[in-house]
Scaffold this motif. Structure first.
Motif, PDB file in Angstrom:
ATOM      1  N   LYS A  97      20.384   5.677 -68.969  1.00  0.00           N
ATOM      2  CA  LYS A  97      21.339   6.788 -68.850  1.00  0.00           C
ATOM      3  C   LYS A  97      20.783   7.914 -67.989  1.00  0.00           C
ATOM      4  CE  LYS A  97      24.237   6.158 -72.908  1.00  0.00           C
ATOM      5  NZ  LYS A  97      24.672   6.673 -74.199  1.00  0.00           N
ATOM      6  N   ASN A  98      19.476   8.183 -68.119  1.00  0.00           N
ATOM      7  CA  ASN A  98      18.860   9.220 -67.303  1.00  0.00           C
ATOM      8  C   ASN A  98      18.953   8.873 -65.821  1.00  0.00           C
ATOM      9  OD1 ASN A  98      18.106  10.803 -69.508  1.00  0.00           O
ATOM     10  ND2 ASN A  98      16.073   9.913 -69.648  1.00  0.00           N
ATOM     11  N   MET A  99      18.648   7.620 -65.480  1.00  0.00           N
ATOM     12  CA  MET A  99      18.733   7.199 -64.074  1.00  0.00           C
ATOM     13  C   MET A  99      20.177   7.228 -63.580  1.00  0.00           C
ATOM     14  SD  MET A  99      15.958   4.148 -63.482  1.00  0.00           S
ATOM     15  CE  MET A  99      16.229   3.255 -65.017  1.00  0.00           C
ATOM     16  N   ASP A 100      21.099   6.781 -64.427  1.00  0.00           N
ATOM     17  CA  ASP A 100      22.511   6.799 -64.029  1.00  0.00           C
ATOM     18  C   ASP A 100      22.976   8.224 -63.725  1.00  0.00           C
ATOM     19  OD1 ASP A 100      22.623   4.051 -64.352  1.00  0.00           O
ATOM     20  OD2 ASP A 100      23.597   4.133 -66.320  1.00  0.00           O
ATOM     21  N   LYS A 101      22.605   9.167 -64.576  1.00  0.00           N
ATOM     22  CA  LYS A 101      22.994  10.570 -64.361  1.00  0.00           C
ATOM     23  C   LYS A 101      22.370  11.102 -63.067  1.00  0.00           C
ATOM     24  CE  LYS A 101      22.980  15.221 -66.275  1.00  0.00           C
ATOM     25  NZ  LYS A 101      22.699  16.100 -67.417  1.00  0.00           N
ATOM     26  N   LEU A 102      21.096  10.782 -62.849  1.00  0.00           N
ATOM     27  CA  LEU A 102      20.417  11.235 -61.629  1.00  0.00           C
ATOM     28  C   LEU A 102      21.110  10.688 -60.385  1.00  0.00           C
ATOM     29  CD1 LEU A 102      17.976  12.675 -60.296  1.00  0.00           C
ATOM     30  CD2 LEU A 102      16.774  10.477 -60.458  1.00  0.00           C
ATOM     31  N   VAL A 135       2.887  12.984 -57.000  1.00  0.00           N
ATOM     32  CA  VAL A 135       3.153  11.989 -55.963  1.00  0.00           C
ATOM     33  C   VAL A 135       4.533  12.289 -55.383  1.00  0.00           C
ATOM     34  CG1 VAL A 135       4.017  10.257 -57.616  1.00  0.00           C
ATOM     35  CG2 VAL A 135       3.249   9.528 -55.359  1.00  0.00           C
ATOM     36  N   GLU A 136       4.572  12.416 -54.059  1.00  0.00           N
ATOM     37  CA  GLU A 136       5.825  12.701 -53.351  1.00  0.00           C
ATOM     38  C   GLU A 136       6.545  11.402 -53.039  1.00  0.00           C
ATOM     39  OE1 GLU A 136       6.980  15.787 -52.598  1.00  0.00           O
ATOM     40  OE2 GLU A 136       5.204  16.824 -53.357  1.00  0.00           O
ATOM     41  N   GLY A 137       7.865  11.471 -52.965  1.00  0.00           N
ATOM     42  CA  GLY A 137       8.625  10.274 -52.651  1.00  0.00           C
ATOM     43  C   GLY A 137      10.101  10.573 -52.454  1.00  0.00           C
ATOM     44  N   GLN A 138      10.901   9.530 -52.593  1.00  0.00           N
ATOM     45  CA  GLN A 138      12.346   9.600 -52.390  1.00  0.00           C
ATOM     46  C   GLN A 138      13.048   8.920 -53.568  1.00  0.00           C
ATOM     47  OE1 GLN A 138      13.863  10.915 -49.465  1.00  0.00           O
ATOM     48  NE2 GLN A 138      11.769  11.579 -48.996  1.00  0.00           N
ATOM     49  N   ILE A 139      14.237   9.415 -53.878  1.00  0.00           N
ATOM     50  CA  ILE A 139      15.088   8.732 -54.854  1.00  0.00           C
ATOM     51  C   ILE A 139      15.990   7.795 -54.053  1.00  0.00           C
ATOM     52  CG2 ILE A 139      16.849   8.970 -56.644  1.00  0.00           C
ATOM     53  CD1 ILE A 139      14.078  10.150 -57.378  1.00  0.00           C
ATOM     54  N   ILE A 140      15.879   6.500 -54.328  1.00  0.00           N
ATOM     55  CA  ILE A 140      16.719   5.549 -53.609  1.00  0.00           C
ATOM     56  C   ILE A 140      18.103   5.514 -54.267  1.00  0.00           C
ATOM     57  CG2 ILE A 140      14.737   4.235 -52.785  1.00  0.00           C
ATOM     58  CD1 ILE A 140      15.393   2.111 -54.945  1.00  0.00           C
ATOM     59  N   ASP A 141      19.059   4.818 -53.643  1.00  0.00           N
ATOM     60  CA  ASP A 141      20.445   4.912 -54.119  1.00  0.00           C
ATOM     61  C   ASP A 141      20.818   3.921 -55.227  1.00  0.00           C
ATOM     62  OD1 ASP A 141      20.454   2.664 -52.577  1.00  0.00           O
ATOM     63  OD2 ASP A 141      21.990   3.353 -51.175  1.00  0.00           O
ATOM     64  N   ARG A 142      19.888   3.022 -55.603  1.00  0.00           N
ATOM     65  CA  ARG A 142      20.158   2.104 -56.715  1.00  0.00           C
ATOM     66  C   ARG A 142      18.834   1.660 -57.316  1.00  0.00           C
ATOM     67  NH1 ARG A 142      19.423  -3.178 -54.759  1.00  0.00           N
ATOM     68  NH2 ARG A 142      19.243  -3.187 -52.497  1.00  0.00           N
ATOM     69  N   LYS A 143      18.878   1.171 -58.551  1.00  0.00           N
ATOM     70  CA  LYS A 143      17.673   0.750 -59.259  1.00  0.00           C
ATOM     71  C   LYS A 143      17.122  -0.543 -58.644  1.00  0.00           C
ATOM     72  CE  LYS A 143      19.983   2.449 -63.336  1.00  0.00           C
ATOM     73  NZ  LYS A 143      20.749   2.054 -64.495  1.00  0.00           N
ATOM     74  N   LYS A 144      15.795  -0.565 -58.488  1.00  0.00           N
ATOM     75  CA  LYS A 144      15.141  -1.768 -57.959  1.00  0.00           C
ATOM     76  C   LYS A 144      13.835  -2.005 -58.713  1.00  0.00           C
ATOM     77  CE  LYS A 144      15.151  -2.638 -53.480  1.00  0.00           C
ATOM     78  NZ  LYS A 144      14.856  -2.411 -52.044  1.00  0.00           N
ATOM     79  N   ASP A 146      11.694  -4.252 -62.070  1.00  0.00           N
ATOM     80  CA  ASP A 146      11.793  -4.271 -63.526  1.00  0.00           C
ATOM     81  C   ASP A 146      10.485  -3.910 -64.208  1.00  0.00           C
ATOM     82  OD1 ASP A 146      10.410  -6.558 -62.913  1.00  0.00           O
ATOM     83  OD2 ASP A 146      11.932  -7.935 -63.651  1.00  0.00           O
ATOM     84  N   GLY A 147       9.536  -3.367 -63.463  1.00  0.00           N
ATOM     85  CA  GLY A 147       8.278  -2.910 -64.049  1.00  0.00           C
ATOM     86  C   GLY A 147       8.361  -1.426 -64.358  1.00  0.00           C
ATOM     87  N   GLY A 148       7.243  -0.892 -64.838  1.00  0.00           N
ATOM     88  CA  GLY A 148       7.171   0.546 -65.085  1.00  0.00           C
ATOM     89  C   GLY A 148       8.107   1.004 -66.182  1.00  0.00           C
ATOM     90  N   PHE A 149       8.415   2.305 -66.165  1.00  0.00           N
ATOM     91  CA  PHE A 149       9.309   2.881 -67.162  1.00  0.00           C
ATOM     92  C   PHE A 149       9.862   4.182 -66.604  1.00  0.00           C
ATOM     93  CE2 PHE A 149       5.078   4.417 -67.947  1.00  0.00           C
ATOM     94  CZ  PHE A 149       5.206   5.734 -68.364  1.00  0.00           C
ATOM     95  N   GLY A 150      10.753   4.811 -67.338  1.00  0.00           N
ATOM     96  CA  GLY A 150      11.327   6.080 -66.880  1.00  0.00           C
ATOM     97  C   GLY A 150      12.131   5.893 -65.606  1.00  0.00           C
ATOM     98  N   TYR A 151      11.848   6.737 -64.618  1.00  0.00           N
ATOM     99  CA  TYR A 151      12.591   6.725 -63.357  1.00  0.00           C
ATOM    100  C   TYR A 151      11.962   5.799 -62.315  1.00  0.00           C
ATOM    101  CZ  TYR A 151      14.867  10.896 -65.252  1.00  0.00           C
ATOM    102  OH  TYR A 151      15.575  11.770 -66.046  1.00  0.00           O
ATOM    103  N   ASP A 152      10.980   4.985 -62.704  1.00  0.00           N
ATOM    104  CA  ASP A 152      10.275   4.134 -61.742  1.00  0.00           C
ATOM    105  C   ASP A 152      11.206   3.269 -60.873  1.00  0.00           C
ATOM    106  OD1 ASP A 152       7.905   5.208 -62.618  1.00  0.00           O
ATOM    107  OD2 ASP A 152       7.141   3.375 -63.542  1.00  0.00           O
ATOM    108  N   PRO A 153      12.320   2.718 -61.407  1.00  0.00           N
ATOM    109  CA  PRO A 153      13.174   1.871 -60.573  1.00  0.00           C
ATOM    110  C   PRO A 153      13.923   2.604 -59.459  1.00  0.00           C
ATOM    111  CG  PRO A 153      13.470   1.321 -62.893  1.00  0.00           C
ATOM    112  CD  PRO A 153      12.686   2.608 -62.836  1.00  0.00           C
TER     113      PRO A 153
END
Length: 194
Positions: A97-102, A135-144, A146-153
């Motif tokens: 839900k957090n990623m969807d809202k973002l 760590v600097e980066g970009q928010i991509i437009d869809r989840k990619k 299946d590792g990590g957690f939180g906003y990692d995808p």
């Protein structure tokens, strides 16, 4: 071996820390020391929340402690979700839900620059130290991935063509915000080891 509490019950964080600090400490979680309270994170920044947790555990349970607070800051959203990263969509820890809202809040926005930030607070023998990692980066437009957690995808670190969720722990840890903060912590511990 000295025992230290990592002020979390997030097993992903415990696993990351054990991999990075392996051998220096016996690491216990909040559950391991009998802490069932929900420690209120009332500060408006990562540093303050990290200190609140560390001091609570140290004063209440009398055990050395490592606490962290981390989150995602998105430039186009004026630093949101920030300290509210874990509960951005309302319910604490609902990553989907957090990623969807973002992603919804960034729909149609070109500037997708963001950063993950961590502040780690160590209380060792009553002495407090803080360590920050970014760590600097970009928010991509869809989840990619299946590792990590939180906003990692949805977070792709600068200089890479994959999200954190597409990387192995061995790839992610050295460049992650938490990894950078823990490296500083580890350096401090090695310099000050008895």
């Amino acid at each position: 071996m000295k025992t230290i509490c990592l002020a979390t019950n997030n097993l992903h964080k415990v696993e990351e820390l054990q991999q990075m600090l392996g051998g220096l400490f016996e690491i216990k979680t909040l559950k391991d020391i009998g802490c069932t309270e929900d420690i209120a994170e009332t500060a408006d920044n990562f540093s303050g929340n990290s200190l609140i947790k560390a001091e609570y555990v140290y004063k209440t349970y009398g055990i050395d402690c490592i606490a962290d607070d981390s989150g995602l800051e998105v430039d186009a959203l004026n630093g949101e979700p920030g300290v509210y990263s874990a509960r951005y969509a309302g319910e604490h820890g609902n990553h989907e839900k957090n990623m969807d809202k973002l992603l919804e809040n960034l729909r149609g926005i070109e500037n997708r620059s963001a950063r993950f930030k961590t502040v780690v607070t160590l209380i060792l023998d009553g002495k407090k130290q803080s360590f920050e990692g970014t760590v600097e980066g970009q928010i991509i437009d869809r989840k990619k991935g299946d590792g990590g957690f939180g906003y990692d995808p949805v977070f792709r670190p600068d200089g890479y063509d994959r999200t954190f969720a597409e990387m192995s722990m061995e790839e992610k840890n050295p460049i992650s915000h938490r990894g950078r903060a823990i490296e500083k912590l580890k350096g401090y511990l090695l310099e000050n080891a008895e």
